[in-house]
Motif scaffolding. Structure first.
Motif, PDB file in Angstrom:
ATOM      1  N   LEU A   7      44.399  23.731 -49.219  1.00 24.89           N
ATOM      2  CA  LEU A   7      43.477  24.623 -49.918  1.00 24.89           C
ATOM      3  C   LEU A   7      42.521  23.856 -50.831  1.00 24.89           C
ATOM      4  O   LEU A   7      41.320  24.152 -50.871  1.00 24.89           O
ATOM      5  N   LYS A  52      39.719  30.607 -56.782  1.00 23.76           N
ATOM      6  CA  LYS A  52      40.728  30.033 -55.895  1.00 23.76           C
ATOM      7  C   LYS A  52      41.436  28.864 -56.578  1.00 23.76           C
ATOM      8  O   LYS A  52      42.653  28.726 -56.492  1.00 23.76           O
ATOM      9  N   LEU A  89      45.235  33.019 -49.236  1.00 23.05           N
ATOM     10  CA  LEU A  89      44.040  32.172 -49.344  1.00 23.05           C
ATOM     11  C   LEU A  89      43.885  31.298 -48.103  1.00 23.05           C
ATOM     12  O   LEU A  89      42.788  31.164 -47.562  1.00 23.05           O
TER      13      LEU A  89
END
Length: 119
Positions: A7, A52, A89
């Protein structure tokens, strides 16, 4: 590469693309405030990257406090809920070659009966 590293790399790529102007900036409709809408999409994309990063930072802080090194090792209701945020996510990047299908965006529900029984 674990899901957190994955991520962080994807967010860094998005931020670089925004900085390099690889995304069209603007909206399809004029904002209600009367402005022309220019840069609003780019600004929202930058804010989304920051949000995020905040989710990932929250995971890292909680994981460190609980001694969790790999998100897959998370146990208990709260840890599993935090891990679910990461999998959700990551799901938006499922077409990326480094995406691990084991990170399915389906919410984990493998909470032990002992944890469910806690008050």
């Amino acid at each position: 590469m674990n899901i957190v590293e994955f991520l962080e790399a994807r967010i860094a790529e998005e931020e670089a693309a925004i900085r390099d102007g690889m995304f069209v900036v603007g909206t399809s409709e004029l904002p209600e405030d009367g402005s022309d809408g220019k840069a609003s999409l780019g600004e929202r994309m930058q804010e989304e990257c920051a949000e995020k990063r905040a989710i990932i930072a929250s995971w890292k802080e909680a994981a460190e406090g609980e001694g969790i090194e790999d998100p897959g090792d998370a146990e208990g209701t709260v840890a599993i809920a935090r891990r679910a945020m990461l999998t959700i996510l990551a799901g938006s990047y499922r077409d990326h070659p480094d995406y691990d299908p084991g990170w399915s965006p389906e919410l984990p529900n493998d909470v032990s009966a002992e944890v469910r029984a806690e008050p």
